[in-house]
Scaffold this motif. Structure first.
Motif, PDB file in Angstrom:
ATOM      1  N   UNK A   1       0.832  -1.211   0.000  1.00 43.95           N
ATOM      2  CA  UNK A   1       0.000   0.000   0.000  1.00 43.95           C
ATOM      3  C   UNK A   1       0.870   1.266   0.000  1.00 43.95           C
ATOM      4  N   UNK A   2       1.932   1.248   0.789  1.00 44.01           N
ATOM      5  CA  UNK A   2       2.831   2.402   0.830  1.00 44.01           C
ATOM      6  C   UNK A   2       3.542   2.575  -0.509  1.00 44.01           C
ATOM      7  N   UNK A   3       4.013   1.486  -1.092  1.00 44.79           N
ATOM      8  CA  UNK A   3       4.699   1.560  -2.388  1.00 44.79           C
ATOM      9  C   UNK A   3       3.752   2.035  -3.483  1.00 44.79           C
ATOM     10  N   UNK A   4       2.478   1.686  -3.379  1.00 42.16           N
ATOM     11  CA  UNK A   4       1.511   2.066  -4.407  1.00 42.16           C
ATOM     12  C   UNK A   4       1.285   3.573  -4.494  1.00 42.16           C
TER      13      UNK A   4
ATOM     14  N   UNK B   1       1.715   4.320  -8.317  1.00 41.09           N
ATOM     15  CA  UNK B   1       0.539   4.819  -9.036  1.00 41.09           C
ATOM     16  C   UNK B   1       0.868   5.994  -9.939  1.00 41.09           C
ATOM     17  N   UNK B   2       1.862   6.781  -9.555  1.00 39.18           N
ATOM     18  CA  UNK B   2       2.278   7.922 -10.372  1.00 39.18           C
ATOM     19  C   UNK B   2       2.974   7.468 -11.652  1.00 39.18           C
TER      20      UNK B   2
ATOM     21  N   UNK C   1       1.893  -4.863 -11.491  1.00 41.83           N
ATOM     22  CA  UNK C   1       1.185  -4.831 -12.772  1.00 41.83           C
ATOM     23  C   UNK C   1       1.076  -3.404 -13.290  1.00 41.83           C
ATOM     24  N   UNK C   2       0.981  -3.314 -14.604  1.00 41.63           N
ATOM     25  CA  UNK C   2       0.843  -2.029 -15.271  1.00 41.63           C
ATOM     26  C   UNK C   2      -0.537  -1.889 -15.874  1.00 41.63           C
ATOM     27  N   UNK C   3      -0.800  -0.741 -16.444  1.00 37.73           N
ATOM     28  CA  UNK C   3      -2.116  -0.462 -17.035  1.00 37.73           C
ATOM     29  C   UNK C   3      -2.404  -1.326 -18.253  1.00 37.73           C
ATOM     30  N   UNK C   4      -1.349  -1.793 -18.920  1.00 36.64           N
ATOM     31  CA  UNK C   4      -1.534  -2.589 -20.129  1.00 36.64           C
ATOM     32  C   UNK C   4      -1.744  -4.070 -19.824  1.00 36.64           C
TER      33      UNK C   4
ATOM     34  N   UNK D   1       8.151  13.665  -7.850  1.00 37.13           N
ATOM     35  CA  UNK D   1       7.347  12.615  -7.205  1.00 37.13           C
ATOM     36  C   UNK D   1       7.011  13.030  -5.779  1.00 37.13           C
ATOM     37  N   UNK D   2       7.984  13.545  -5.060  1.00 34.77           N
ATOM     38  CA  UNK D   2       7.763  13.975  -3.678  1.00 34.77           C
ATOM     39  C   UNK D   2       6.730  15.097  -3.628  1.00 34.77           C
ATOM     40  N   UNK D   3       6.842  16.046  -4.547  1.00 33.94           N
ATOM     41  CA  UNK D   3       5.871  17.157  -4.607  1.00 33.94           C
ATOM     42  C   UNK D   3       4.472  16.618  -4.898  1.00 33.94           C
ATOM     43  N   UNK D   4       4.360  15.678  -5.835  1.00 37.59           N
ATOM     44  CA  UNK D   4       3.069  15.090  -6.175  1.00 37.59           C
ATOM     45  C   UNK D   4       2.472  14.347  -4.980  1.00 37.59           C
ATOM     46  N   UNK D   5       3.296  13.639  -4.231  1.00 37.63           N
ATOM     47  CA  UNK D   5       2.817  12.915  -3.049  1.00 37.63           C
ATOM     48  C   UNK D   5       2.359  13.877  -1.956  1.00 37.63           C
ATOM     49  N   UNK D   6       3.096  14.948  -1.784  1.00 38.46           N
ATOM     50  CA  UNK D   6       2.718  15.923  -0.757  1.00 38.46           C
ATOM     51  C   UNK D   6       1.444  16.662  -1.136  1.00 38.46           C
ATOM     52  N   UNK D   7       1.179  16.818  -2.435  1.00 32.70           N
ATOM     53  CA  UNK D   7      -0.021  17.510  -2.897  1.00 32.70           C
ATOM     54  C   UNK D   7      -1.276  16.686  -2.636  1.00 32.70           C
ATOM     55  N   UNK D   8      -1.116  15.384  -2.508  1.00 33.53           N
ATOM     56  CA  UNK D   8      -2.264  14.514  -2.243  1.00 33.53           C
ATOM     57  C   UNK D   8      -2.675  14.725  -0.821  1.00 33.53           C
TER      58      UNK D   8
END
Length: 97
Positions: free
Chosen positions: A33-36, A40-41, A56-59, A90-97
């Motif tokens: 869950x933490x890795x996701x 996910x990004x 797994x990937x989207x494809x 990535x860190x900025x995107x995670x903090x924005x969540x």
């Protein structure tokens, strides 16, 4: 991501933590869950499965991962690009969540 973490194929990896009483799967699911949050990004998803992980990937492409030390090289193969959980974007995107 540094390939050194993926270079050691030992069955026990430091990311699995110390042995604790109780179901090992709960800890494995919590780590997935933490890795996701990061994976996910990159369009990837990690799931705990038996004593391993399924990436797994989207494809629909998938890879079996023994431990988190082998996760990032496998993620880069599936994503087709570098996957760096310490990348500032990535860190900025995670903090924005």
């Amino acid at each position: 991501m540094c390939g050194l973490c993926g270079a050691f194929g030992a069955p026990d990896h430091w990311s699995d933590g110390v042995a604790r009483p109780g179901p090992a799967q709960a800890g494995r699911r919590a780590r997935a869950e933490a890795a996701n949050r990061v994976l996910g990004l990159y369009g990837l998803r990690l799931a705990a499965w038996a004593d391993r992980y399924t990436l797994s990937g989207r494809t629909g492409r998938t890879a079996m991962v023994d431990h988190l030390g082998t996760l990032w090289p496998a993620a880069e193969r599936l994503a087709g690009r570098p996957c760096d959980p310490l990348d500032l974007a990535i860190i900025v995107a995670l903090e924005a969540r």
